[in-house]
Scaffold this motif. Structure first.
Motif, PDB file in Angstrom:
ATOM      1  N   LEU A  24     -15.391   6.294   3.935  1.00 17.60           N
ATOM      2  CA  LEU A  24     -14.342   5.722   3.223  1.00 17.60           C
ATOM      3  C   LEU A  24     -15.542   6.365   2.088  1.00 17.60           C
ATOM      4  N   PHE A  25     -14.949   6.716   1.408  1.00 12.89           N
ATOM      5  CA  PHE A  25     -15.863   7.000  -0.096  1.00 12.89           C
ATOM      6  C   PHE A  25     -14.576   6.786  -1.534  1.00 12.89           C
ATOM      7  N   ASN A  26     -15.477   5.992  -2.151  1.00 16.95           N
ATOM      8  CA  ASN A  26     -14.519   5.115  -3.259  1.00 16.95           C
ATOM      9  C   ASN A  26     -14.773   6.550  -5.028  1.00 16.95           C
ATOM     10  N   ALA A  27     -14.893   6.923  -5.154  1.00 13.11           N
ATOM     11  CA  ALA A  27     -14.712   7.649  -6.455  1.00 13.11           C
ATOM     12  C   ALA A  27     -14.548   7.348  -7.783  1.00 13.11           C
ATOM     13  N   GLY A  28     -13.642   6.002  -7.910  1.00 14.32           N
ATOM     14  CA  GLY A  28     -13.293   5.507  -8.941  1.00 14.32           C
ATOM     15  C   GLY A  28     -14.001   4.287  -8.998  1.00 14.32           C
ATOM     16  N   ALA A  29     -14.007   3.832 -10.965  1.00 16.74           N
ATOM     17  CA  ALA A  29     -14.755   2.833 -11.934  1.00 16.74           C
ATOM     18  C   ALA A  29     -14.732   1.649 -11.139  1.00 16.74           C
ATOM     19  N   GLY A  30     -13.491   0.757 -10.278  1.00 16.06           N
ATOM     20  CA  GLY A  30     -13.688  -0.631  -9.939  1.00 16.06           C
ATOM     21  C   GLY A  30     -13.628  -0.265  -8.235  1.00 16.06           C
ATOM     22  N   ASN A  31     -13.634  -1.041  -7.580  1.00 18.49           N
ATOM     23  CA  ASN A  31     -13.720  -1.488  -6.360  1.00 18.49           C
ATOM     24  C   ASN A  31     -11.963  -1.170  -5.579  1.00 18.49           C
ATOM     25  N   ALA A  32     -12.180  -0.645  -4.487  1.00 20.24           N
ATOM     26  CA  ALA A  32     -11.086   0.057  -3.219  1.00 20.24           C
ATOM     27  C   ALA A  32     -10.605  -0.583  -2.350  1.00 20.24           C
ATOM     28  N   HIS A  33      -9.622  -1.934  -2.336  1.00 17.73           N
ATOM     29  CA  HIS A  33     -10.006  -2.685  -1.586  1.00 17.73           C
ATOM     30  C   HIS A  33      -8.988  -1.846  -0.425  1.00 17.73           C
ATOM     31  N   VAL A  34      -9.072  -1.805   0.837  1.00 17.80           N
ATOM     32  CA  VAL A  34      -9.002  -0.911   1.683  1.00 17.80           C
ATOM     33  C   VAL A  34      -7.927  -1.457   3.064  1.00 17.80           C
ATOM     34  N   GLU A  35      -7.481  -1.440   3.772  1.00 15.09           N
ATOM     35  CA  GLU A  35      -6.930  -1.685   4.732  1.00 15.09           C
ATOM     36  C   GLU A  35      -6.959  -0.833   5.973  1.00 15.09           C
ATOM     37  N   LEU A  36      -7.588  -1.058   6.844  1.00 15.70           N
ATOM     38  CA  LEU A  36      -7.083  -0.499   8.543  1.00 15.70           C
ATOM     39  C   LEU A  36      -6.474  -0.654   9.202  1.00 15.70           C
ATOM     40  N   THR A  37      -4.914   0.184   9.585  1.00 13.10           N
ATOM     41  CA  THR A  37      -4.434  -0.476  10.660  1.00 13.10           C
ATOM     42  C   THR A  37      -4.825   0.884  12.504  1.00 13.10           C
ATOM     43  N   PHE A  38      -5.112   0.712  12.719  1.00 17.27           N
ATOM     44  CA  PHE A  38      -5.420   1.786  14.208  1.00 17.27           C
ATOM     45  C   PHE A  38      -4.170   1.988  15.239  1.00 17.27           C
ATOM     46  N   CYS A  39      -3.984   2.307  15.840  1.00 16.14           N
ATOM     47  CA  CYS A  39      -2.582   2.268  16.450  1.00 16.14           C
ATOM     48  C   CYS A  39      -2.972   3.561  17.873  1.00 16.14           C
ATOM     49  N   ALA A  40      -2.278   2.851  18.899  1.00 14.72           N
ATOM     50  CA  ALA A  40      -3.227   3.503  20.582  1.00 14.72           C
ATOM     51  C   ALA A  40      -1.621   3.396  21.191  1.00 14.72           C
ATOM     52  N   GLU A  41      -1.270   5.296  21.425  1.00 13.03           N
ATOM     53  CA  GLU A  41       0.347   5.140  22.605  1.00 13.03           C
ATOM     54  C   GLU A  41       0.435   4.036  23.258  1.00 13.03           C
ATOM     55  N   GLY A  42       1.160   3.682  23.439  1.00 16.57           N
ATOM     56  CA  GLY A  42       1.455   2.488  24.687  1.00 16.57           C
ATOM     57  C   GLY A  42       1.055   1.263  24.208  1.00 16.57           C
ATOM     58  N   GLY A  47      -4.837  -4.809  13.790  1.00 17.39           N
ATOM     59  CA  GLY A  47      -4.910  -5.178  12.384  1.00 17.39           C
ATOM     60  C   GLY A  47      -3.640  -5.613  11.381  1.00 17.39           C
ATOM     61  N   PRO A  48      -3.988  -5.661   9.755  1.00 22.32           N
ATOM     62  CA  PRO A  48      -4.602  -4.637   9.157  1.00 22.32           C
ATOM     63  C   PRO A  48      -5.954  -5.135   9.422  1.00 22.32           C
ATOM     64  N   PHE A  49      -7.595  -4.201   8.790  1.00 20.78           N
ATOM     65  CA  PHE A  49      -8.773  -4.800   8.766  1.00 20.78           C
ATOM     66  C   PHE A  49      -9.076  -4.531   7.540  1.00 20.78           C
ATOM     67  N   ARG A  50      -9.551  -5.762   7.227  1.00 21.29           N
ATOM     68  CA  ARG A  50      -9.864  -5.220   5.908  1.00 21.29           C
ATOM     69  C   ARG A  50     -11.713  -5.147   5.166  1.00 21.29           C
ATOM     70  N   VAL A  51     -11.566  -3.892   3.910  1.00 20.18           N
ATOM     71  CA  VAL A  51     -12.635  -3.221   3.465  1.00 20.18           C
ATOM     72  C   VAL A  51     -12.654  -2.802   2.061  1.00 20.18           C
ATOM     73  N   VAL A  52     -13.590  -3.780   1.448  1.00 14.84           N
ATOM     74  CA  VAL A  52     -14.288  -3.659   0.161  1.00 14.84           C
ATOM     75  C   VAL A  52     -15.140  -2.565  -0.083  1.00 14.84           C
ATOM     76  N   VAL A  53     -14.759  -1.071  -0.099  1.00 14.82           N
ATOM     77  CA  VAL A  53     -15.486   0.057  -0.906  1.00 14.82           C
ATOM     78  C   VAL A  53     -16.159  -0.207  -2.434  1.00 14.82           C
ATOM     79  N   PRO A  54     -17.596  -0.529  -2.768  1.00 17.40           N
ATOM     80  CA  PRO A  54     -17.474  -0.300  -4.413  1.00 17.40           C
ATOM     81  C   PRO A  54     -17.322   0.917  -4.656  1.00 17.40           C
ATOM     82  N   PRO A  55     -17.292   0.855  -6.417  1.00 19.83           N
ATOM     83  CA  PRO A  55     -16.999   2.195  -6.788  1.00 19.83           C
ATOM     84  C   PRO A  55     -17.952   2.867  -6.727  1.00 19.83           C
TER      85      PRO A  55
END
Length: 107
Positions: A24-42, A47-55
């Motif tokens: 995950l790449f955050n090119a912005g000037a502030g923290n990116a608060h990211v949620e990831l949800t994983f989906c598999a067939e059947g 999730g969601p699983f939360r991560v913070v990516v610094p600026p």
């Protein structure tokens, strides 16, 4: 569904496998608060699983580091839904580069 304000959303449908990394790449000037949800067939979405990516930084993690022990067999491909409060770039990085050529999309 998320309660984040100013959502930015994308999906990776290439069939990420356990052991693969997401960068995950955050090119912005502030923290990116990211949620990831994983989906598999059947299966139920994980999730969601939360991560913070610094600026102006990257964050790299395997699917297991992000989702913990909730992932099924190592042979199950996952789609990934990415939700962020600011735009981020997401790059899947297969654990096995040769396997990337033969992946099938997740459900």
């Amino acid at each position: 569904m998320s309660t984040m304000v100013g959502n930015w959303k994308m999906a990776i449908t290439d069939g990420c496998m356990p052991g693969d990394r997401l960068v995950l790449f955050n090119a912005g000037a502030g923290n990116a608060h990211v949620e990831l949800t994983f989906c598999a067939e059947g299966g139920r979405p994980l999730g969601p699983f939360r991560v913070v990516v610094p600026p102006q930084r990257t964050r790299s993690a395997t699917l297991e580091e992000l989702a913990g022990s909730g992932l099924a067999s190592r042979r199950v491909p996952y789609g990934v839904v990415v939700l962020s409060d600011v735009p981020v770039l997401v790059r899947p990085h297969p654990a096995d580069q040769d396997a990337a050529q033969t992946r099938r999309p997740a459900a």
